[in-house]
Design a protein around this motif. Structure first.
Motif, mmCIF file in Angstrom:
data_model
loop_
_atom_site.group_PDB
_atom_site.id
_atom_site.type_symbol
_atom_site.label_atom_id
_atom_site.label_comp_id
_atom_site.label_asym_id
_atom_site.label_seq_id
_atom_site.Cartn_x
_atom_site.Cartn_y
_atom_site.Cartn_z
ATOM 1 N N GLY A 1 -6.309 3.966 10.131
ATOM 2 C CA GLY A 1 -6.315 2.811 9.232
ATOM 3 C C GLY A 1 -6.913 3.162 7.881
ATOM 4 O O GLY A 1 -6.398 2.755 6.827
ATOM 5 N N GLN A 2 -7.975 3.948 7.890
ATOM 6 C CA GLN A 2 -8.615 4.346 6.635
ATOM 7 C C GLN A 2 -7.717 5.290 5.828
ATOM 8 O O GLN A 2 -7.592 5.157 4.617
ATOM 9 C CB GLN A 2 -9.964 5.023 6.923
ATOM 10 N N LYS A 3 -7.083 6.219 6.514
ATOM 11 C CA LYS A 3 -6.183 7.147 5.811
ATOM 12 C C LYS A 3 -5.000 6.395 5.221
ATOM 13 O O LYS A 3 -4.572 6.655 4.080
ATOM 14 C CB LYS A 3 -5.687 8.244 6.763
ATOM 15 N N LEU A 4 -4.460 5.456 5.994
ATOM 16 C CA LEU A 4 -3.337 4.648 5.514
ATOM 17 C C LEU A 4 -3.761 3.805 4.311
ATOM 18 O O LEU A 4 -3.046 3.729 3.300
ATOM 19 C CB LEU A 4 -2.832 3.755 6.656
ATOM 20 N N ALA A 5 -4.950 3.184 4.409
ATOM 21 C CA ALA A 5 -5.447 2.337 3.314
ATOM 22 C C ALA A 5 -5.660 3.167 2.050
ATOM 23 O O ALA A 5 -5.306 2.733 0.937
ATOM 24 C CB ALA A 5 -6.741 1.653 3.739
ATOM 25 N N ARG A 6 -6.219 4.368 2.204
ATOM 26 C CA ARG A 6 -6.464 5.220 1.027
ATOM 27 C C ARG A 6 -5.145 5.673 0.399
ATOM 28 O O ARG A 6 -5.016 5.729 -0.824
ATOM 29 C CB ARG A 6 -7.327 6.435 1.417
ATOM 30 N N LYS A 7 -4.176 5.978 1.252
ATOM 31 C CA LYS A 7 -2.848 6.365 0.752
ATOM 32 C C LYS A 7 -2.248 5.209 -0.061
ATOM 33 O O LYS A 7 -1.714 5.423 -1.162
ATOM 34 C CB LYS A 7 -1.949 6.704 1.946
ATOM 35 N N LEU A 8 -2.321 3.991 0.454
ATOM 36 C CA LEU A 8 -1.736 2.835 -0.237
ATOM 37 C C LEU A 8 -2.587 2.451 -1.447
ATOM 38 O O LEU A 8 -2.055 1.900 -2.428
ATOM 39 C CB LEU A 8 -1.592 1.650 0.729
#
Lengths: 320, 320
Positions: A13-20
């Motif tokens: 979730g954190q990696k996805l949020a940082r990507k977005l």
């Protein structure tokens, strides 16, 4: 467009949020706001849009209503009780993985906006009487409560999509390796720790032999695929909204050799090889070989080597 | 041994109860008591053992606890919201078919006696991207909320069995024809009424053509198979406790011709042939051709002709 990530405090979730946060687009639609929800308040991420961070338990419908307060257009539903935890704590797994997913779907349905919902299912839905390799269209035969609850979530995502309540897309994630952070209660945890921890000077145990085959994907790749799932036109999935996601197969031995080629021989020496009957029972019920044809046709991607995964871990995640 | 039948007031529950009342055995174990539970109090049946009859809604855990007051050794879980009803009333279908089944499983688990649980699933779990004929091991692809909820029940029965909470056996029932009684909200209702009602001098509508293929079973046969499922050693099922039950395929035209051979030509003249888009959408999502190899291997039986079904209806069910 507004995005909600459940499990937004977890590594994925954190990696996805940082990507977005870095590329605030889903397809050609600009992200205007994001909610990160998890059982404890997620860490903040850098983003050009407001980020709301919420602590809440998806097994509680009132907490889920709070997560949906902003009326999200795209929901990434990643929150789950992981495999060994759900096996040990049956009711907790049911409460979060089955009833929590139901609450998420009901909250999305209540919006009457038919939001896109990307559901993180798992390759743990397969096993048992399934053929080797597992092909698209094979009966789901989960060998764990976690896999069962993920399979039930798939069926719900499918029917809520057919009814027009949500625009769902379910991805059966391969084991994500190398997963950063600390060991967790996933039975697959060792499939990351024997690389992550040994590369950082610590010991880690491998409870299976070098010939154990792992169906895996790198964090970078799975994040890219999660975003791709939200970008696709739902109609391209055809009737069946749940698919086996692209991945690759390597044995534990091949993965260790790849680590050695990238980062030298020291890390391997820090692996211990002790049996762990509980973990072995779970992971030997999983499958290592898949043919994910539908995912490939829909443009999902897989890694070309585990060396890449090791390099990306060193670039993205190593704590120095 | 004590028996509980949910849906014990329905035509199938009543036929099963009467069969067990007449031959009070499951395998070599003598039935000592029976509970019949349904949404309205079931009719009494003749039996050499006490019969407790309960009105209760399985979507209510307290009502389910009452059904389990006698600590049953064998549970036949037949209660369900049928297909067209579950399609029209989504929440009602979820409440009874999904959460009701969960409550039954939880009540059985709470006993800590690992009771045998025979679960009535449905061939409606299949459809969509499944091959024709549908073989064992194909991904469940329900095209209705009813089929989805039945498929979820299967996954729960499977996992509760794996955990040792129940000794479950799930049977995907073919369409039961000729079903006695009145028309109901099953989309398959016409597959009985065009025989049952016309044989009794009434008109009945057929919304599909003569070439529509039906996967069906006679009430006598399915009752025999339900009892057989309770008699088998659970281990003979292997890992997967849910199976496609034996049945046979005939087209509507072949079934009508069989009726004419047994009972003369008058009944066919009472069939009307009007379209019904809602019913057609549901039933055209079902499959007419199956290969139920595992069921045959386990000793489940199928009919040898639809003429038998017509004869049995005239013997067992016709209201004179």
């Amino acid at each position: 467009m507004k995005v909600l990530i459940t499990g937004g405090g977890g590594f994925l979730g954190q990696k996805l949020a940082r990507k977005l946060g870095g590329e605030p687009l889903i397809g050609d639609r600009v992200i205007s706001a994001m909610t990160l929800a998890d059982i404890v308040e997620p860490a903040d991420i850098a983003a050009p849009f407001p980020v709301r961070r919420i602590a809440g338990d998806i097994s509680d419908p009132a907490a889920v209503a709070d997560m949906f307060a902003d009326v999200p257009d795209v929901i990434f539903h990643l929150a789950a009780i992981v495999s060994a935890d759900a096996e040990e704590n049956f009711d907790k797994g049911m409460a979060v993985n089955l009833f929590g997913t139901y609450h998420i779907l009901e909250a999305a349905r209540a919006q009457k906006t038919t939001p896109i919902l990307v559901y993180a299912s798992s390759c743990a839905v397969h096993g048992g009487e399934a053929p080797e390799p597992v092909t698209d269209g094979v009966e789901l035969n989960p060998q764990t409560s976690y896999g069962t609850q993920k399979a039930i979530g798939e069926k719900l995502v499918q029917d809520y999509s057919r009814k027009g309540f949500v625009d769902g897309r379910g991805l059966r994630l391969p084991t994500v390796s190398i997963r950063p952070g600390k060991a967790n209660k996933a039975a697959s945890s060792f499939m990351s720790s024997i690389f992550r921890d040994t590369l950082q000077g610590q010991v880690a145990n491998c409870p299976v032999g070098r010939d154990y085959a792992v169906w895996h994907t790198a964090p970078r790749t799975v994040v890219r695929n999660l975003v791709h799932a939200a970008e696709l036109d739902g109609a391209t999935f055809g009737f069946n909204r749940n698919i086996t996601l692209s991945g690759r197969t390597d044995t534990i031995g091949e993965m260790i050799d790849a680590m050695t080629r990238v980062a030298g021989p020291k890390a391997e020496g820090r692996i211990t090889w002790n049996h762990d009957p509980e973990i072995e029972t779970i992971v030997k019920g999983w499958r290592g070989h898949f043919r994910a044809k539908k995912a490939a046709r829909l443009g999902f991607v897989s890694d070309t080597s585990f060396e890449d995964s090791v390099r990306w871990f060193l670039e993205d995640d190593i704590v120095t």
